[in-house]
Design a protein around this motif. Structure first.
Motif, short mmCIF file in Angstrom:
data_model
loop_
_atom_site.label_atom_id
_atom_site.label_comp_id
_atom_site.label_asym_id
_atom_site.label_seq_id
_atom_site.Cartn_x
_atom_site.Cartn_y
_atom_site.Cartn_z
N ASN A 1 0.86 -1.19 0.00
CA ASN A 1 0.00 0.00 0.00
C ASN A 1 0.90 1.24 0.00
O ASN A 1 1.84 1.33 0.79
CB ASN A 1 -0.89 -0.05 1.25
CG ASN A 1 -1.76 1.17 1.39
OD1 ASN A 1 -1.28 2.24 1.76
ND2 ASN A 1 -3.02 1.04 1.05
N ASP A 2 0.58 2.19 -0.91
CA ASP A 2 1.43 3.38 -1.03
C ASP A 2 1.50 4.18 0.27
O ASP A 2 2.57 4.57 0.73
CB ASP A 2 0.89 4.30 -2.13
CG ASP A 2 1.10 3.71 -3.52
OD1 ASP A 2 0.41 4.15 -4.46
OD2 ASP A 2 1.97 2.83 -3.66
N HIS A 3 0.33 4.47 0.83
CA HIS A 3 0.27 5.34 2.00
C HIS A 3 0.99 4.70 3.19
O HIS A 3 1.73 5.34 3.93
CB HIS A 3 -1.19 5.63 2.35
CG HIS A 3 -1.36 6.74 3.33
ND1 HIS A 3 -2.58 7.13 3.84
CD2 HIS A 3 -0.45 7.56 3.92
CE1 HIS A 3 -2.41 8.13 4.69
NE2 HIS A 3 -1.14 8.41 4.75
N ASP A 4 0.75 3.40 3.37
CA ASP A 4 1.37 2.70 4.49
C ASP A 4 2.89 2.66 4.31
O ASP A 4 3.66 2.81 5.27
CB ASP A 4 0.82 1.27 4.60
CG ASP A 4 -0.69 1.28 4.85
OD1 ASP A 4 -1.32 0.24 4.58
OD2 ASP A 4 -1.21 2.32 5.29
N ALA A 5 3.32 2.42 3.07
CA ALA A 5 4.76 2.39 2.80
C ALA A 5 5.39 3.74 3.12
O ALA A 5 6.48 3.83 3.68
CB ALA A 5 5.01 2.03 1.34
#
Lengths: 192, 255
Positions: free
Chosen positions: A31-35
């Protein structure tokens, strides 16, 4: 060393590995945001530990922190994904072949050869669908190009024996191979 | 070597992690065993496919600035960025303390596992490599055609450097450059592998150059040094050592 110098030296040594850090975090969290969150947190932690770092090569060191931060994040937010239990799965085909230990003179079967023109989307989906502990080792080895020694050091900190890590690499590759050769066309993909 | 032993070593072999002796034993086994040869080829194909086609996520725009801002505020003791969930903060703190202890121990040990470049020539090679990347002076002759690059060195060097190209294996030639190492003019050949640049420094080997290939790491770069056909080679890049080892093997291969 002044604080400004310390941050500057840290940035010089560690910021070049930002892409590597993001790539690992992105493949683990999917996940982009989590990364993004994980990367920010891992660099803050790295700065905190920086006084204990005396090497000249910070890539594997930073990736260790990213790996641990990702796992901590997953355990906190998506604990179901960190569940183990794949070690007891049915043995993969490669292990069976080794046990048979017969030089099979069977001709190459074109349908079981890995697709050369494999769809990149299909490949990414197949990797993302791998169990976390298989996926992690695969990414560290194939994309981050860490050596077995570097991977062993990361595993040691996580309390994982090297034999287990190598087994996960073999099984992850085997599982991926099966997914990619059994369904050459577009298939329903889980994960990602 | 029997099939069972070969299969147990497939991954190490394809990853370039086997010692020379074991690798040679596998290579001796393969011609007489199509099944093992296929196992090796399948794994090799899979690794190549992942390397070439799997997504390598680049940091999104702005992440560098966000990280920098986070470092500055954390260091100043300002509001610290925390992971989004607040429910297990105590647990996280304990985990962090433990991890920090282990990491500090590991960092000190890690230093011993890497050779810090002490010798002047290693430092020179690294400096030349970094300079070529930073100073916009990567090549004097920018061409992927070795029939253009090789003749360019004529009259500029007192030797004729062998120039090879490996586009099919993922190491295309980028160009050539004159450089200066070990108190003499040398050839620098530049190659690309994925997003990484590789410098190959070569010049006629002298009696000082041993025959044993060496692998070193310094300043975040991997270095492989070897002698081949009377030439001393220093190969340096930030690609992973397995890829660099593959490239070094190509440089030493017949053909």
């Amino acid at each position: 060393m002044g604080n400004g110098d310390r941050i500057r030296r840290f940035e010089q040594l560690v910021l070049p590995h930002l892409d590597a850090a993001y790539n690992l975090a992105r493949w683990i969290t999917r996940n982009d945001h989590d990364a993004d969150d994980v990367v920010n947190e891992s660099f803050v932690r790295a700065l905190r530990y920086f006084d204990g770092f005396h090497g000249t090569e910070a890539r594997a060191w930073q990736l260790t922190i990213v790996r641990n931060t990702s796992y901590t994040w997953l355990k906190t937010n998506r604990p179901a994904e960190v569940v183990h239990g794949h070690e007891g799965d049915a043995p993969d085909i490669g292990t069976q072949d080794a046990r048979n230990a017969a030089c099979d003179a069977r001709e190459n079967d074109p349908e079981t050869r890995l697709l050369q023109a494999a769809d990149a989307d299909l490949l990414n989906q197949a990797i993302a669908a791998l169990p976390l502990e298989f996926r992690e080792v695969l990414i560290l080895r194939e994309l981050q190009e860490l050596s077995y020694k570097e991977i062993a050091e990361i595993a040691e900190i996580a309390g994982i024996p090297m034999g287990t890590v190598m087994s996960r690499l073999a099984r992850g590759r085997s599982q991926l191979q099966r997914r990619l050769t059994r369904h050459p066309g577009k298939e329903h993909a889980d994960g990602m | 070597m029997e099939c069972e032993q070969v299969r147990a070593r497939v991954h190490a072999y394809v990853d370039g992690e086997l010692d020379v002796l074991a690798a040679q034993e596998i290579e001796a086994h393969l011609p007489g065993c199509p099944a093992c040869a296929r196992a090796i080829r399948d794994q090799s194909d899979l690794s190549a496919l992942i390397r070439d086609r799997a997504e390598y996520f680049a940091a999104p725009p702005g992440l560098t600035e966000r990280v920098r801002a986070g470092l500055a505020s954390a260091d100043a003791g300002g509001p610290r960025r925390t992971l989004r969930s607040r429910t297990r903060r105590e647990w996280l703190a304990v985990g962090l303390a433990l991890a920090a202890t282990v990491l500090l121990t590991w960092a000190v040990t890690y230093m011993d596992l890497r050779r810090v470049p002490e010798q002047t020539l290693e430092r020179e090679v690294i400096a030349s490599h970094v300079r070529s990347l930073l100073a916009q002076h990567l090549t004097d002759v920018a061409s992927s055609d070795r029939h253009t690059v090789k003749p360019w060195f004529e009259g500029k060097l007192d030797f004729s450097p062998p120039v090879r190209d490996f586009p099919a294996q993922g190491f295309p030639l980028v160009g050539g450059r004159l450089d200066y190492l070990d108190r003499r003019a040398v050839a620098a050949l530049v190659y690309r592998h994925r997003k990484h640049l590789i410098n190959v420094f070569l010049w006629p080997a002298t009696a000082n150059h041993g025959n044993t290939p060496q692998r070193l790491t310094g300043r975040g770069f991997h270095i492989i040094q070897f002698t081949h056909d009377g030439m001393a080679y220093w190969v340096i890049s930030d690609v992973g050592m397995p890829s660099l080892a593959r490239f070094a093997a190509l440089l030493q291969s017949r053909g």
